[in-house]
Scaffold this active site. Structure first.
Site, PDB file in Angstrom:
ATOM      1  N   ASP A 290       7.931 -24.733  27.959  1.00 36.43           N
ATOM      2  CA  ASP A 290       8.248 -23.305  27.989  1.00 36.43           C
ATOM      3  C   ASP A 290       9.630 -23.021  27.405  1.00 36.43           C
ATOM      4  O   ASP A 290      10.604 -23.710  27.712  1.00 36.43           O
ATOM      5  CB  ASP A 290       8.199 -22.814  29.442  1.00 36.43           C
ATOM      6  CG  ASP A 290       8.447 -21.310  29.552  1.00 36.43           C
ATOM      7  OD1 ASP A 290       7.687 -20.546  28.956  1.00 36.43           O
ATOM      8  OD2 ASP A 290       9.413 -20.914  30.232  1.00 36.43           O
ATOM      9  N   GLU A 332       6.099 -24.148  22.975  1.00 35.14           N
ATOM     10  CA  GLU A 332       6.006 -22.698  23.130  1.00 35.14           C
ATOM     11  C   GLU A 332       7.256 -22.133  22.467  1.00 35.14           C
ATOM     12  O   GLU A 332       8.267 -21.871  23.101  1.00 35.14           O
ATOM     13  CB  GLU A 332       5.943 -22.287  24.603  1.00 35.14           C
ATOM     14  CG  GLU A 332       5.493 -20.842  24.804  1.00 35.14           C
ATOM     15  CD  GLU A 332       6.607 -19.851  25.169  1.00 35.14           C
ATOM     16  OE1 GLU A 332       6.423 -18.650  24.981  1.00 35.14           O
ATOM     17  OE2 GLU A 332       7.670 -20.287  25.622  1.00 35.14           O
TER      18      GLU A 332
HETATM   19  C1  OTU Z   1       7.893 -17.686  28.103  1.00 34.59           C
HETATM   20  O1  OTU Z   1       7.915 -16.706  27.093  1.00 34.59           O
HETATM   21  C2  OTU Z   1       6.717 -17.398  29.001  1.00 34.59           C
HETATM   22  O2  OTU Z   1       5.532 -17.479  28.273  1.00 34.59           O
HETATM   23  C3  OTU Z   1       6.905 -16.048  29.623  1.00 34.59           C
HETATM   24  O3  OTU Z   1       5.792 -15.649  30.370  1.00 34.59           O
HETATM   25  C4  OTU Z   1       8.153 -16.116  30.467  1.00 34.59           C
HETATM   26  O4  OTU Z   1       8.453 -14.826  30.916  1.00 34.59           O
HETATM   27  C5  OTU Z   1       9.360 -16.661  29.699  1.00 34.59           C
HETATM   28  O5  OTU Z   1       9.056 -17.779  28.880  1.00 34.59           O
HETATM   29  C6  OTU Z   1      10.437 -17.130  30.636  1.00 34.59           C
HETATM   30  O6  OTU Z   1      10.044 -18.304  31.302  1.00 34.59           O
HETATM   31  O7  OTU Z   1      10.127 -14.445  25.623  1.00 34.59           O
HETATM   32  O8  OTU Z   1       8.119 -12.796  25.944  1.00 34.59           O
HETATM   33  O9  OTU Z   1      10.323 -18.485  22.059  1.00 34.59           O
HETATM   34  O10 OTU Z   1       9.644 -16.184  23.356  1.00 34.59           O
HETATM   35  O11 OTU Z   1       9.683 -18.537  25.938  1.00 34.59           O
HETATM   36  C7  OTU Z   1       7.902 -14.141  26.174  1.00 34.59           C
HETATM   37  C8  OTU Z   1      10.004 -18.556  23.361  1.00 34.59           C
HETATM   38  C9  OTU Z   1       9.143 -14.956  26.014  1.00 34.59           C
HETATM   39  C10 OTU Z   1      10.066 -17.223  24.110  1.00 34.59           C
HETATM   40  C11 OTU Z   1       9.229 -17.391  25.302  1.00 34.59           C
HETATM   41  C12 OTU Z   1       9.108 -16.397  26.363  1.00 34.59           C
END
Ligand code: OTU
Length: 647
Positions: A290, A332
């Site tokens: 993540d 991700e």
């Molecule tokens: C991720 O997303 C998760 O998928 C989200 O659900 C979380 O809220 C977030 O991390 C925090 O843990 O900005 O709009 O490049 O874009 O990590 C989603 C990566 C997010 C980020 C991504 C993030």
């Protein structure tokens, strides 16, 4: 960094002495030998990365020894079942590329209430051919708003509403027996402010304050802030949160209750390596990394995608190779197109979300034109050897318009205006729209925003049903199948958000839920409707049509080797409304055509001949022969999968 053979050997011998002392009873057992073998094989890589990150620490070797203990302990705790999976995958290291993986994702509570009951739904997953299951974070997290579980208070405890760690282990074992790989998150950029480390930091323990990025003065944070992007601009200005009790600012990239970890501290690295291996031993086969682009910060930069973020990932990867060798990483990285691929590689993440394909599929539907999709994919679909894309239409997150500005400009598209158009379109505010979505994180400064909504709602299904518009209904259904048609056939692992297969619509109830209101992403995270799922067997129901479409795609993949694991070549069919690509293996060659227009389109026969196709073709989606004498005709939003003759 170059390290000498000598340096490496010296370090390794020291560690081996340590191992012999600490684990006298294990030495010499075949299992242990396997561990030692992998340690020796991977150690030079691991050492190099750790030296890059922590080599300047006077106590570097102390931390290295602790890390070795973490790995050895985890290996000794790994169950025989998972060790045999390790052995099996040793012989088939790129198992995730075989083409058999079909992914689904869900929140445990919304899909099945809890971990125990989820076992009862395995038959449903099997019926659909699912072989990869991503469960959204199941860990202990704060009561109330916890960012859908992405604020983790303990990686070793389960949210009591979902069950216990034993339930999770039972589930993972059952999934393994049923041939479904479990995918869980490694939320490693931050912990919740209720994590034991955070609590200790908050109590004033300096050792734990050093686990996070804490600052005494606003001034210090501002030196960083000027270069940072706001991820959730809706919520608050800035990426730091003031902690009154200890009079410090803490780095919080996402929400105020998600504290970013300090990876400059080798103790944090080791502690998180231990958590990672704990998860591996629970039975995670694919670990979703993540928010990986954010893990390393450096003053004067935007603190995203820094080289050290890759080094941290490589170091974790080396550790997994030693102590949990069958587990692979999924990236991700929802970042600029040029950056996405940099997280992929056999030594970083073997698989990655494909957020660019996702965004451009939606772009194509809105514009009814596939040119940006085609030209971007032509140069950006290829990935390093040994890697695979995870192709998806919707996830639990928002849709961001992350295409490359240069790619757009080369087609005469103004990127800024185009993003505004797309946002308006999917928020249902454009005259030509069929979509019903909502804005997410509209930035008051830049005007940028992202979009929320389920696949079905964004494809116009809700609107068509409400207005009882037969023509629109037909188009909406075709759009849904077109989008998934591409993700299932373009090459990689298709991933669906459970509920898409029965056309679940937006859920507005989050607005009345104190813990969810304010986060529009809940719009597309409805409770799974099992009553609706039942209707999948009723001929002519909307659910049946969509569901059968999915099953067909799954079947096509299992029956056609080229769709499962062929090479992908994006081609220009000579009509900008149509997105086209070949999937080819030695035995088979298949051309997929996706008409993004809501009007009929044609592909000229001479173009088809150029592409090596003959007059008589078989469309394996419609299950019929098509004759392309002068031209090939595609109905509005038609998705065709053509077998090249002789193959
Ligand atoms: C991720 O997303 C998760 O998928 C989200 O659900 C979380 O809220 C977030 O991390 C925090 O843990 O900005 O709009 O490049 O874009 O990590 C989603 C990566 C997010 C980020 C991504 C993030």
């Amino acid at each position: 960094m170059v390290i000498s053979e000598q340096q490496c050997q010296t370090a390794l011998s020291r560690l081996k002495v340590l191992l012999e002392k600490r684990y006298p009873a294990e030495i010499g057992s075949p299992e242990w030998e396997g561990f030692q073998f992998r340690l020796e094989e991977t150690f030079p890589t691991l050492l190099r990365h750790l030296l890059e990150l922590y080599g300047h620490h006077f106590d570097f070797y102390y931390h290295l020894e602790r890390l070795l203990e973490v790995m050895a302990d985890a290996w000794l705790e790994r169950s025989p079942d998972w060790k045999s999976t390790d052995a099996m995958r040793e012989a088939d290291r790129t198992w995730y590329k075989s083409g058999h993986l079909i992914g689904a994702m869900a929140y445990v509570d919304l899909f099945a209430d809890d971990l125990k009951k989820l076992q009862d739904q395995i038959p449903y997953l099997k019926e659909m051919g699912i072989t990869y299951l991503h469960l959204m974070p199941v860990y202990k997290s704060p009561e109330g708003d916890d960012d859908g579980g992405y604020a983790v208070s303990s990686y070793r405890e389960i949210d009591p509403e979902l069950g216990t760690m034993d339930d999770l282990c039972d589930l993972s074992a059952e999934l393994r027996r049923q041939g479904i790989s479990l995918v869980l998150d490694f939320v490693f950029n931050h912990t919740s402010d209720e994590h034991e480390w955070a609590k200790k930091a908050y109590e004033g323990l300096e050792e734990y304050q050093d686990y996070y990025l804490m600052f005494d003065s606003r001034q210090e944070t501002e030196e960083y802030q000027e270069h940072l992007r706001a991820i959730f601009p809706d919520e608050r200005p800035g990426n730091f949160t003031y902690l009154n009790r200890i009079k410090k600012w803490v780095w919080t990239t996402f929400h105020t209750y998600q504290w970013d970890l300090n990876y400059r501290n080798p103790e944090v690295f080791n502690a998180m390596a231990a958590e990672m291996l704990f998860l591996a031993n629970v039975g995670v086969e694919v670990l979703r990394m993540d928010a990986v682009p954010f893990v390393w910060k450096q003053k004067g930069t935007n603190c995203e995608n820094l080289p050290e973020a890759h080094t941290v990932l490589e170091a974790f990867n080396a550790i997994a190779k030693i102590a949990a060798p069958s587990m692979v990483f999924k990236s991700e990285a929802i970042v600029a197109p040029d950056e996405i691929k940099k997280y992929m590689g056999p030594d970083q993440c073997q698989i990655s979300y494909n957020p660019l394909l996702m965004a451009l599929l939606w772009e194509g539907l809105a514009t009814r034109n596939a040119k940006l999709l085609r030209t971007s994919m032509e140069k950006r679909f290829e990935i390093p050897d040994g890697c695979a894309w995870v192709n998806y239409v919707r996830s639990h997150d928002d849709i961001g318009w992350g295409f490359d500005n240069g790619d757009a400009e080369r087609l005469g598209i103004n990127p800024h205006d185009h993003r505004l158009f797309l946002t308006q379109f999917y928020a249902g505010k454009h005259p030509s729209t069929f979509a019903e979505g909502e804005l997410f994180q509209e930035d008051p400064v830049t005007g940028d925003a992202r979009v929320c909504g389920t696949t079905a709602s964004l494809c116009g299904l809700g609107k068509a049903l409400r207005e009882d518009d037969k023509e629109e209904l037909e188009l909406a259904l075709r759009r849904i199948l077109l989008m998934h048609g591409v993700t299932f056939t373009i090459g990689g692992i298709p991933l669906i958000y459970l509920g898409e297969e029965i056309g679940m619509l937006n859920d507005h109830s989050y607005k009345d839920d104190l813990d969810k209101e304010g986060d529009e992403r809940w719009l597309h995270r409805p409770r799974f409707d099992w009553g609706k799922a039942e209707r999948r067997t009723q001929p002519e129901s909307v659910e049946h049509i969509i569901y059968e479409g999915f099953l067909k795609l799954t079947r096509l993949r299992s029956n056609n080797i080229a769709l499962a694991r062929g090479e992908t070549e994006i081609v220009d069919p000579g009509n900008d409304h149509v997105f086209a690509y070949f999937r080819t293996t030695r035995e088979q060659s298949i051309l997929c055509l996706a008409n993004f227009s809501d009007k009929a389109q044609t592909v000229a026969a001479p173009r088809l001949r150029q592409l090596g196709l003959k007059k008589v073709l078989i469309d394996i989606i419609a299950g019929q022969t098509v004759i392309a004498a002068k031209k090939l005709e595609l109905e509005p939003h038609q998705f065709m999968v053509l077998l090249r003759q002789g193959g």
